[in-house]
Design an enzyme around this catalytic site. Structure first.
Site, PDB file in Angstrom:
ATOM      1  N   SER A   1       0.863  -1.183   0.000  1.00  5.87           N
ATOM      2  CA  SER A   1       0.000   0.000   0.000  1.00  5.87           C
ATOM      3  C   SER A   1       0.894   1.225   0.000  1.00  5.87           C
ATOM      4  CB  SER A   1      -0.909   0.005   1.238  1.00  5.87           C
ATOM      5  OG  SER A   1      -1.791  -1.089   1.214  1.00  5.87           O
TER       6      SER A   1
ATOM      7  N   LYS B   1      -7.118   1.930  -2.544  1.00  5.00           N
ATOM      8  CA  LYS B   1      -6.676   1.469  -1.224  1.00  5.00           C
ATOM      9  C   LYS B   1      -6.629   2.615  -0.221  1.00  5.00           C
ATOM     10  CE  LYS B   1      -5.193  -1.051   2.101  1.00  5.00           C
ATOM     11  NZ  LYS B   1      -3.979  -1.869   2.121  1.00  5.00           N
TER      12      LYS B   1
ATOM     13  N   LYS C   1       0.749   5.416   8.146  1.00  3.67           N
ATOM     14  CA  LYS C   1       1.368   5.636   6.837  1.00  3.67           C
ATOM     15  C   LYS C   1       0.307   5.828   5.762  1.00  3.67           C
ATOM     16  CE  LYS C   1       2.192   2.160   4.525  1.00  3.67           C
ATOM     17  NZ  LYS C   1       1.516   1.321   3.502  1.00  3.67           N
TER      18      LYS C   1
END
Length: 294
Positions: free
Chosen positions: A95, A170, A238
């Site tokens: 990701s 995502k 993140k």
């Protein structure tokens, strides 16, 4: 059956690689400490570098934590691109940043390969059960090449669009997940402080409009206080950083996302960067001076 290089054997990568081995594919990886015994028994072999992996594989899958990690594996010293076979397929299931992904795809194409971004959702359970949701950014040809491999690891596989589109999807997923986890935590905290039986509250909510997989899985984690990952807070941080950076570039306000990020940061301040992201509850408990179920 394909010869696949699989780089990134963490919480998610280990079971994903195991499913590919079970399906009859031949797998190689980069040596990093001691290879998982189960994968070794199934025939996975270790090589010295990403370059060596690419020299032996028709398909290279990366499943690493962040954008710089993907860049290092693909384009660093002895990276994948140095050993890439003509026509090889690179599938990044990490990701990472959508814009960087577009640049990576361009460089792989220039080196003679094909590139697919295919981040996943479903957590450790989805990886173990081969039930991941996989969001794909690729050309139509790249998607068709990757699909038989992705189907071994996932249940819902959607071609979102061109390169970077899988990563954009995502990021959107991680926004929704973070805010829903926060909502579940707030609901259970409210019920607990008001004196209700939180297990029965959760049971009731699962039968109504508030029902969700997060209420089911993460609500149970919160009540049982099982905060081992799962999916680590530092990794969700993140992903939310990607969302907030993207929002700034789009001149877009995401106030709920920013708030969830601050709660995750409060967890990190208390040593919780490696807690499961359901541990966002602990930040809210600190603010309320109340522990769910107490």
């Amino acid at each position: 059956m394909s010869k696949i290089g699989f780089i990134g054997l963490g919480i998610m990568g280990r079971p994903m690689a195991g499913h590919l081995l079970d399906a009859g594919h031949e797998l190689v990886t980069v040596k990093r400490g001691t290879l998982d015994a189960t994968l070794a028994e199934k025939g996975m072999r270790e090589l010295d570098s990403p370059r060596a992996v690419a020299e032996q594989a028709e398909v290279i899958i990366t499943m690493v934590p962040d954008t710089p990690d993907v860049e290092l594996v693909l384009f660093g010293e002895n990276g994948v691109v140095e050993g890439l076979k003509p026509g090889a397929l690179v599938i990044d299931m990490s990701s990472i940043a959508p814009i960087a992904t577009q640049g990576f795809a361009k460089r792989i194409h220039e080196a003679g390969g094909d590139y697919v971004d295919a981040p996943v959702s479903g957590g450790e359970g989805g990886a173990i059960n081969a039930a991941l949701t996989i969001m794909v950014g690729a050309t139509q040809e790249g998607f068709e090449r990757a699909r038989p491999i992705l189907e071994v690891m996932g249940k819902t596989i959607t071609h979102i669009g061109g390169h970077g589109a899988g990563q954009t999807c995502k990021v959107a997923n991680q926004i929704v997940v973070a805010l829903t986890i926060e909502a579940v935590a707030e609901g259970l905290l409210f019920a607990s402080k008001a004196g209700a039986d939180v297990a029965k509250v959760r049971e009731s909510l699962l039968g109504g409009l508030a029902q969700s997989k997060i209420l089911d899985v993460h609500g149970e984690r919160m009540i049982k206080r099982t905060f081992d990952p799962g999916f680590k807070i530092k990794l969700h941080q993140k992903d939310l950083n990607l969302a907030l950076e993207g929002a700034r570039s789009l001149n877009l306000a995401l106030p709920g996302t920013a708030n969830a990020q601050q709660l995750f940061q409060a967890c990190v301040a208390h040593g919780g960067e490696n807690w499961d992201h359901a541990g966002i509850l602990r930040a809210l408990e600190a603010l309320a001076d109340h522990e769910v179920g107490s």
